[in-house]
Enzyme design. Sequence first.
Site, mmCIF file in Angstrom:
data_model
loop_
_atom_site.group_PDB
_atom_site.id
_atom_site.type_symbol
_atom_site.label_atom_id
_atom_site.label_comp_id
_atom_site.label_asym_id
_atom_site.label_seq_id
_atom_site.Cartn_x
_atom_site.Cartn_y
_atom_site.Cartn_z
ATOM 1 N N ILE A 726 44.289 70.622 101.936
ATOM 2 C CA ILE A 726 43.840 71.872 101.309
ATOM 3 C C ILE A 726 42.943 71.623 100.111
ATOM 4 O O ILE A 726 42.474 72.567 99.487
ATOM 5 C CB ILE A 726 45.051 72.734 100.886
ATOM 6 C CG1 ILE A 726 45.960 71.956 99.915
ATOM 7 C CG2 ILE A 726 45.820 73.208 102.095
ATOM 8 C CD1 ILE A 726 47.104 72.805 99.387
ATOM 9 N N GLY A 727 42.685 70.371 99.763
ATOM 10 C CA GLY A 727 41.785 70.113 98.648
ATOM 11 C C GLY A 727 41.625 68.638 98.391
ATOM 12 O O GLY A 727 42.469 67.820 98.767
ATOM 13 N N GLY A 729 40.341 65.984 95.156
ATOM 14 C CA GLY A 729 39.984 65.877 93.759
ATOM 15 C C GLY A 729 39.396 64.526 93.429
ATOM 16 O O GLY A 729 39.088 63.724 94.302
ATOM 17 N N GLY A 732 42.449 61.946 94.144
ATOM 18 C CA GLY A 732 43.322 62.061 95.305
ATOM 19 C C GLY A 732 43.078 63.310 96.104
ATOM 20 O O GLY A 732 42.122 64.049 95.873
ATOM 21 N N VAL A 734 45.028 66.789 98.230
ATOM 22 C CA VAL A 734 46.161 67.711 98.162
ATOM 23 C C VAL A 734 46.463 68.236 99.556
ATOM 24 O O VAL A 734 45.560 68.696 100.261
ATOM 25 C CB VAL A 734 45.866 68.889 97.215
ATOM 26 C CG1 VAL A 734 47.078 69.803 97.130
ATOM 27 C CG2 VAL A 734 45.485 68.378 95.836
ATOM 28 N N LYS A 749 50.107 66.464 95.934
ATOM 29 C CA LYS A 749 48.923 65.737 95.501
ATOM 30 C C LYS A 749 49.207 64.243 95.624
ATOM 31 O O LYS A 749 50.093 63.716 94.969
ATOM 32 C CB LYS A 749 48.569 66.092 94.062
ATOM 33 C CG LYS A 749 47.389 65.267 93.540
ATOM 34 C CD LYS A 749 47.103 65.567 92.087
ATOM 35 C CE LYS A 749 45.982 64.671 91.585
ATOM 36 N NZ LYS A 749 45.707 64.876 90.153
ATOM 37 N N ASP A 859 38.985 73.369 80.948
ATOM 38 C CA ASP A 859 38.266 73.565 82.221
ATOM 39 C C ASP A 859 38.662 74.892 82.865
ATOM 40 O O ASP A 859 39.015 74.959 84.050
ATOM 41 C CB ASP A 859 38.575 72.405 83.176
ATOM 42 C CG ASP A 859 37.646 72.405 84.387
ATOM 43 O OD1 ASP A 859 36.559 73.018 84.307
ATOM 44 O OD2 ASP A 859 38.001 71.807 85.428
#
Length: 928
Positions: A726-727, A729, A732, A734, A749, A859
Amino acid sequence: MEMNLIMPLNSFITPTLSLVFITLLHIVMTTLPNATASSTVTTGRNETDHLALLAIKSKIVHDPQGVVSSWNESLHFCMWEGVACGRRHRRVITIHLPSRGLAGSLSPYVGNLSFLRVLNLSSNTLEGEIPPQLGHLFRLQILNLNNNSFEGEIPVNLSHCSNLRYLGVHDNKVVGKLSEEFGSLSQLTHLIIHGNHFAGKIPQFIGRLASLKYVSAASNHFTGSLPEALGQLKNLEVLAFGSNELSGTIHPSIYNLSLLTVLSLSGNHLHGTLSPSLGLMLPNLILLQLRGNKFTGPIPLSISNCTTLENLDLGENHFNGKLGTNFGGLQNLEDISLYMNNLGSGEPDEFSFIDSMANCSNLKALDLPANQFRGLLPDSVGNFSNQLSYLSLDVNFIHGKLPSAIGNLVNLEHLGLDNNRFTSTIPVTIGNLQNLQRAYLGINSFHGDIPESIGNLSLLTELYLGENRLLGNIPMSLGNCKKLLWLDLSQNNLSGTIPKQLWSISSLSISLNLSGNQLSGSLPSDVGHLKNLAELDISENWLSGEIPNSLASCTSLVNLYMEGNLFNGSISQSLSSLRGILNFDLSRNKLSGHIPRFLEHFSLKNLNLSFNNFEGEVPIEGVFANASAISVVGNIRLCGGIPKLQLPKCNVKESKKKKSSLMLILVISIVCTLLGVTMVVSFLFCWVKKKRNVQPSGILLRESFMKVSYEMLLKATDRFSSTNLIGVGSYGSVYKGILDPNETIVAVKVLNLQRRGASKSFMAECEALRNIRHRNLVKVITSCSSIDFQGNDFKALVYEFMINGSLESWLHPSLKSSNRENDQTHSLNLLQRINVAIDVLCALEYLQNHCQPPIIHCDLKPSNVLLDSDMVAHVGDFGLARFLQQLTNPNQSSSIAVKGTVGYAAPGKHCFSYTIHYCFFFIFIFFL
């Protein structure tokens, strides 16, 4: 005597009337003063011719050279231009007026010139029917009406002209069939009727015209087969029935016409094979033209016996097999055209015929494309006559290297080698061909650099090197080819920038195609020098920068292809001058801004703006009204347009005029009002939450963390399947997972420890999350640090899964959130937006005022705000967060950077003091 009293003296006038007419003329002439007896006698003999010539003059309506207008009484008619008379009887025997630009028709009084032997009115613009009175001219030997606009049929009366030797009516509008009566023209040697509309079969009577030497009947509508009777014309030298509708085979009797010098039957439906002894039976052939039929079989080897042969044209047939003809004895041969057949055997000596052509000292053209020739092109190709100007071997299966001996053909003007299998470099000797005008070497496997010597070809008009494997830069020497009309270097591996010398070739007018390479850099302003260019294709490269305004100077552009590059910026208004464009492709770039309205006024057939960053409303007029002619997909910020485009509606239509100052004041007032409402609502919300708090804020409730192992996470994420990703970064990835035994949905994660700093980031993020322990604030479930099944370190953080994804996906409905599990429409109402803003502000206030040490997020953006099932906002991603040192140690300025992708902080209770600092966030999400 007045012209309107003249009557034609022909067979339809009775002898009595003729006598009366002549008597009256005699009376008039004898009553003139000072008339002599001799003049009276002369008038009686040739006044008929005089009057006939005046009648012919009267039918000429246009006489640009003043030929017949000079026909007057100042000279005897025998001295008129284009008229000749016999010495003894002073009667007209010749009218010779070719190529004088005469317009009008041919008077029927021409039939009164009873002594006429030659009538030549060729290459004028005379029209109307051919007068049947010509049949009265029994002395007529030459009738040349070629290249006019006569129509109707050839008068049958011409069959009475028994002395006729030359009958020429080519390139007129004559129709009908050749009448059987013409079989009486036994003296006829030339029948020239090509370029008309004759129809029907070739008549059998033609065999009775024993004197015929020349039959030219091409470009008509004759049908049927070649009659056997043609074989009776033993004196025949030219037989031309090309471009008709003949069928069948060549009758064997035609091979008996041993005097034939021209056999032209091209453009028919003839089939069968040629006689193997053709060259032995027709040894005097100069032209053998059978192009555009359906002949099969081999080309007769006996053609080598036709030592006078100059032109061999057998193209567009189905001839096959090995071309084994020995051309060595055909020293007069100038043109060999065998294109579009199936010639070729694949034998090792496939090209032996080329060796034999070294003796063809007059050879000017060799045209062999679209056959089955295989093998290596021999070095003997360089031994061709130095008169060779045309060499075409396109669309065959020739492989290997292109011999450097090709450079010996110094008078070559056309070189066609495209669509073969050449695998060598292009020889440097190609630069020796300084008379070369057209070079086609595309669709091969030529590799290496384009030789700099190609710049020596200063007469080049067309250069095609596309679809090869050429490398390196485009040579700057190409700028010397100042006569180029068409340049194609597409589909190669060329790199570097486009040399500025290329843009200086102002003669380029047909096409400049550089597509499908690896060219980089910008499109310079020098492109504006190509003012006459009709097609520019620079697609599928690595070109970047903005589209230069100077492109607007290329006003002749019809096709403009720039797709598949890295162009950015907007489409300049200056390009509105390119009104002649029909095909315009800017897809797959990084262009932005609004789609310009001036494109509505172009006569575009295809417009492709897909996969860019255009925004705003799509026009609806012109090409934009035709969904099949445009493409705007992949521009996520576009709206409007015609319904077939299925774009979202535009919320606010921009005015065609600039916003007035009143509107600006109104907008500022609305913003200020909303700001005040935000502050008040935030204060009330925080005050109510504080009153309703059922748990002392000073008490930190600790939760025991779950203990998970690597195997548990492996099972929860289906072995970290890509379908659960799902993501991604900085350190790493996720994954979504379901933990047993409570089937808790989590976000895992996993740190990529191969990335430098990943391990340190893991420890720092754990430290940060350890300071966020209140159960209403922190949604971290646990962390995992172990050894995986391959013996490698494994580190992961486990968080509660946020089912409603990020705020970003709700503010931009066209973005699909990978975390969502339902298909509900993304849409936030005003109350929800206010609640999200309050949740975020409270979370930030908690981080800065109630964490020890305080944490600054650094952020904050919609993609880092996540929404749970109750639409409560949680601030996540502490990748750029910073720890503030204790206020008791103000001299220290260091901070610990915490980098991560997932980590959630729920709203705290003490938020009012930071409402003003972060109210801009509410305004931001309200107007998105």
